[in-house]
Design a protein around this motif. Structure first.
Motif, PDB file in Angstrom:
ATOM      1  N   UNK A 198      -7.829   8.624   0.999  1.00  0.00           N
ATOM      2  CA  UNK A 198      -6.423   8.206   1.034  1.00  0.00           C
ATOM      3  C   UNK A 198      -5.997   7.681  -0.335  1.00  0.00           C
ATOM      4  N   UNK A 199      -6.957   7.511  -1.240  1.00  0.00           N
ATOM      5  CA  UNK A 199      -6.688   7.125  -2.625  1.00  0.00           C
ATOM      6  C   UNK A 199      -7.185   8.242  -3.539  1.00  0.00           C
ATOM      7  N   UNK A 253     -11.958  -4.665  -6.828  1.00  0.00           N
ATOM      8  CA  UNK A 253     -11.959  -3.829  -8.032  1.00  0.00           C
ATOM      9  C   UNK A 253     -10.664  -3.039  -8.206  1.00  0.00           C
ATOM     10  N   UNK A 254     -10.054  -2.630  -7.098  1.00  0.00           N
ATOM     11  CA  UNK A 254      -8.863  -1.777  -7.173  1.00  0.00           C
ATOM     12  C   UNK A 254      -7.558  -2.527  -6.923  1.00  0.00           C
ATOM     13  N   UNK A 263      -2.702   2.645 -10.110  1.00  0.00           N
ATOM     14  CA  UNK A 263      -2.837   4.034  -9.659  1.00  0.00           C
ATOM     15  C   UNK A 263      -3.473   4.144  -8.272  1.00  0.00           C
ATOM     16  N   UNK A 264      -4.002   3.024  -7.763  1.00  0.00           N
ATOM     17  CA  UNK A 264      -4.639   3.067  -6.444  1.00  0.00           C
ATOM     18  C   UNK A 264      -4.037   1.978  -5.549  1.00  0.00           C
ATOM     19  N   UNK A 322      -0.816  -2.085   3.117  1.00  0.00           N
ATOM     20  CA  UNK A 322      -1.369  -0.780   2.782  1.00  0.00           C
ATOM     21  C   UNK A 322      -2.611  -0.913   1.902  1.00  0.00           C
ATOM     22  N   UNK A 323      -2.673  -1.971   1.099  1.00  0.00           N
ATOM     23  CA  UNK A 323      -3.863  -2.200   0.264  1.00  0.00           C
ATOM     24  C   UNK A 323      -5.092  -2.416   1.132  1.00  0.00           C
TER      25      UNK A 323
END
Length: 448
Positions: free
Chosen positions: A286-287, A252-253, A258-259, A267-268
């Protein structure tokens, strides 16, 4: 249910207090003491109102992490230490430390004290309570010491000995107790891709949220087959929720600039992992929560409502409650008279208890959202998120906490308190259950 008696010196009357009432009262007393300490001039660097001091004390003792003032800048080291102590007391429970004090004095634990411990730790029997407390204290000391050393190795080179060790101690206590308090205004966002910080912090709050009963079970039995039914459901349920949440948030992100979309590939992974496991009452982030997609927010709402384990440092309706209702619903759809899992039948009383917890919890959340819808000027989803976070004692926010009105702060404080004490315990506190030997004929009610 056993009652403890105390005499009122003023009126000469006998006051009957049940274990749930004493448990709730102990939390209230700690909140009052914490409020007074946080209002001392040496506790803050700026003026903090009584309502804000009480909000902070309530958030700390209920191990929530919602804050109306910045912990790292608005409180002095003294104030931050007070918050740390409140977190430790709230996470492990006042009764646990009371038992420790009694054992250190070489005195025996009486029946009434055992009943209080049973209520505080959400146990179904009095057997093995003292052994459970011993294991809990030993395991807590071991986990927090190891995590403190590991975080110090990571942060001392960055901040220096004094600051690095202090940051490590504060975040260790906050993480293991699922409090979510941080000395940085952006929580752990600066370490979104840091494997060491991600792993140490998440292991702490996942372990603390599994539940002391499960930890003791693992301590003594070692193998999965020998574990109790509760432990099996809790461990597999936690694993399933974490895996599903990780996959969902990663998808989803992934393209959200922005995330996760604005991060490097490695890092994702860490960002999705941390944000998947933290909603079930940990409270760190962290987000940026407010920047996440609506679908992710809805998923986090569900995770916050579920929470973690019974007899843990976490809240929510609990993982076992959620899966007991899922299993019972599946059994009903399959036309089975009993709910069976791992070759064990779940008692009808347990299913009814789970149903009661969910219904009472939904009523509390609905009433709180309804009041905030009247008092607060913010988007509806932001208000809903704040209430779910308070009830699950999570501490995540979409930015509303610092903007709450006085009435809004009071509502959130009450929801945090109920979330930590437990909705069913709170219901028993207000209405003592009564047993009746009278039985009436059955009749039909059409449902669905």
């Amino acid at each position: 249910m056993a009652r403890l008696l105390s005499k009122s010196a003023l009126k000469g009357k006998v006051i009957h207090l049940s274990p749930p009432q004493i448990l709730a009262l102990s939390f209230l007393v700690l909140i009052m003491i914490g409020t007074l300490l946080l209002k001392l001039p040496i506790a803050s660097t700026t003026y903090i109102s009584w309502i804000d001091a009480m909000f902070t004390a309530t958030s700390a003792i209920t191990v929530t992490g919602l804050v109306v003032v910045d912990t790292g800048t608005d409180y002095t080291v003294f104030g931050q230490v007070v918050i740390m102590i409140l977190i430790q007391l709230g996470g492990l429970g006042l009764m646990t430390f009371a038992v420790l004090a009694v054992m250190m004095l070489g005195k025996k634990i009486g029946l009434q004290q055992r009943i209080l411990i049973q209520e505080a730790m959400n146990q179904t029997s009095l057997g093995g309570l003292i052994r459970l407390v011993r294991v809990l204290l030993l395991f807590t000391l071991m986990m927090e010491t190891i995590a403190f050393i590991l975080l110090s190795i990571r942060w001392v080179p960055e901040f220096g000995w004094r600051e690095g060790m202090y940051q490590s101690l504060f975040h260790t206590i906050s993480a293991f107790n699922n409090a979510g308090f941080s000395l940085w205004s952006d929580s752990l966002s600066a370490y979104v891709g840091d494997p060491a910080v991600n792993l140490i912090i998440t292991i702490l709050f996942i372990t603390g949220g599994i539940g002391f009963t499960v930890l003791a079970d693992l301590w003594y039995k070692k193998t999965f087959r020998a574990l109790s039914l509760h432990s099996k459901i809790m461990l597999l349920g936690t694993l399933a929720l974490n895996c599903i949440a990780f996959i969902a948030i990663f998808i989803l992100e992934y393209a959200n600039p922005h995330t996760l979309g604005g991060l490097a590939q490695s890092d994702r992974f860490w960002g999705a992992y941390f944000q998947a496991v933290t909603p079930r009452t940990a409270g760190f982030n962290t987000l940026e929560i407010a920047d996440m997609t609506t679908a992710s927010i809805v998923l986090i709402l569900l995770l916050m409502f579920i929470g973690a384990g019974s007899a843990s440092t976490a809240s929510g309706i609990k993982v076992t409650t959620f899966f007991v209702m899922i299993l019972a619903t599946w059994s009903f759809l399959k036309g089975r008279a009993e709910t069976v899992v791992f070759e064990r039948t779940i008692k009808l009383h347990t299913i009814l208890r789970a149903l009661a917890i969910i219904v009472i919890s939904m009523m509390i959340v609905f009433m709180a959202v309804f009041i905030l819808a009247i008092t607060e000027d913010a988007p509806f989803i932001v208000k809903v998120f704040e209430v779910f976070s308070a009830f699950g004692t999570v501490g995540l926010s979409m930015g509303l906490t610092g903007e709450l009105t006085t009435l809004g702060k009071m509502v959130i404080m009450i929801v945090m308190f109920i979330g930590r004490v437990g909705p069913l315990t709170m219901a028993f506190t207000l209405a003592r259950p009564k047993q009746s030997n009278i039985r009436y004929p059955e009749d039909e009610v059409f449902t669905g």
